[in-house]
Design an enzyme around this catalytic site. Structure first.
Site, short mmCIF file in Angstrom:
data_model
loop_
_atom_site.label_atom_id
_atom_site.label_comp_id
_atom_site.label_asym_id
_atom_site.label_seq_id
_atom_site.Cartn_x
_atom_site.Cartn_y
_atom_site.Cartn_z
CB VAL A 203 50.19 17.66 45.19
CG1 VAL A 203 49.84 16.33 45.84
CG2 VAL A 203 49.08 18.09 44.23
CB ALA B 37 50.61 12.76 43.78
N GLY B 38 51.73 15.32 42.06
CA GLY B 38 51.56 16.73 41.68
C GLY B 38 51.24 16.85 40.20
CG HIS B 39 54.18 15.76 37.23
ND1 HIS B 39 55.15 15.06 37.90
CD2 HIS B 39 54.79 16.85 36.72
CE1 HIS B 39 56.31 15.69 37.79
NE2 HIS B 39 56.12 16.78 37.08
N GLY C 193 51.88 23.92 38.16
CA GLY C 193 51.77 23.85 39.62
C GLY C 193 52.25 25.14 40.26
CD GLN C 194 48.56 28.09 43.09
OE1 GLN C 194 48.27 27.26 43.96
NE2 GLN C 194 47.75 29.03 42.71
N GLY D 11 58.72 14.79 33.05
CA GLY D 11 58.62 13.37 33.35
C GLY D 11 58.89 13.08 34.82
#
Ligand code: PAF
Length: 280
Positions: free
Chosen positions: A175, A34-36, A146-147, A30
């Site tokens: 991001v 912006a990455g999620h 995500g990396q 949660g």
């Protein structure tokens, strides 16, 4: 968007939609940023429907860490996911994920004590345990990570391979904010001065990448340059700076193959991580 709170609800929903094509899954804790949302968009592009979970997993926090403080914004997250066209949201309680007396753990030996696993003992055991449970409950065809959490990604890939889980793991790019700071839910902890200092992590990696681009292949010298950039920012305290093999997470002495430069540092009490690939 269908919202499920229990494993039984999730399974019932999956049974009725079994013919619905490929299900992409984005597990989160949660406090979406912006990455999620980039993971959700990648899932939407590559799959027929998308499920997201929101669960702040106590098992991956040590007792002295920020479990209680961890940002929670369920209503805002729900609205964002609805706008992104997410089909299914799973928001289990702690009791649902860890019924009283739970005593089963999933641990990837040999990887779980590397990088963040060194400074956060038990952290990756908590991550793999909850991700394994979520995969069993959600039954996705592919899952998006995500990396930024490069060690998490390597460990989850190994778990999926070792346990023959029928889930394709898709890695998505980090991001960043305009000044390079990697997006993280923990960035909300930073005050103005800390926020100014935090991009030092990214700058340290860019410095390593530049020296690497200039022909430097000695890991100790590359790490030295990265650490130098961190120490020039007094309010940032280094946890680790390593150059590792992206699959085994073993440190390299010469960067003669694709590698990962990875850094973790405290800005105030907030621990941030970042990494950049070195092409080798
Ligand atoms: O990366 C995260 O947010 C968490 O580690 C994950 C994968 C959702 C497991 O709790």
């Amino acid at each position: 968007m269908t919202i499920c709170k229990t494993a039984a609800e999730m399974r019932a929903h999956r049974r009725t939609r079994r013919q619905g094509g490929r299900l992409g899954f984005v597990p989160t804790m949660g406090a979406l940023h912006a990455g999620h949302l980039s993971l959700v968009r990648a899932a939407r592009e590559q799959c027929d429907s998308v499920a997201v979970s929101i669960f702040v997993n106590p098992a991956q926090f040590a007792p002295h860490e920020d479990l209680d403080q961890y940002p929670r914004s369920l209503e805002r997250d729900r609205e964002l996911l609805e706008k992104e066209g997410v089909d299914l949201l799973f928001v289990p309680s702690t009791e649902e994920m860890y019924p009283p007396g739970s005593s089963t753990w999933v641990q990837v030996e040999g990887l779980s004590d590397k990088l963040c696993g060194q400074s956060r003992p038990g952290h990756f055991r908590g991550v793999t345990t909850v991700v394994a449970k979520l995969f069993h409950i959600v039954q996705p065809d592919c899952a998006f990570f995500g990396q930024k959490d490069a060690a998490q990604l390597a460990i989850i890939r190994r778990m999926v391979r070792d346990l023959h889980m029928p889930v394709e793991i898709v890695a998505c790019p980090i991001v960043r904010e305009a000044d390079g700071l990697a997006m993280s839910s923990r960035n909300t902890y930073l005050d103005l001065e800390q926020r100014r200092a935090a991009p030092a992590l990214y700058r340290s990696l860019v410095r390593v990448q530049k020296d690497f681009g200039g022909g430097e292949r000695n890991a100790a010298r590359l790490i030295g340059a990265g650490k130098g950039t961190i120490s020039a920012e007094p309010s940032v305290r280094l946890d680790y700076f390593e150059i590792v093999d992206p699959q085994t997470l073993d440190p390299l002495t010469e960067v003669d193959r694709p590698a990962l430069a990875a850094v973790a540092a405290f800005v105030g009490t907030t621990r941030l991580i970042d990494n950049l690939a070195l092409p080798g």
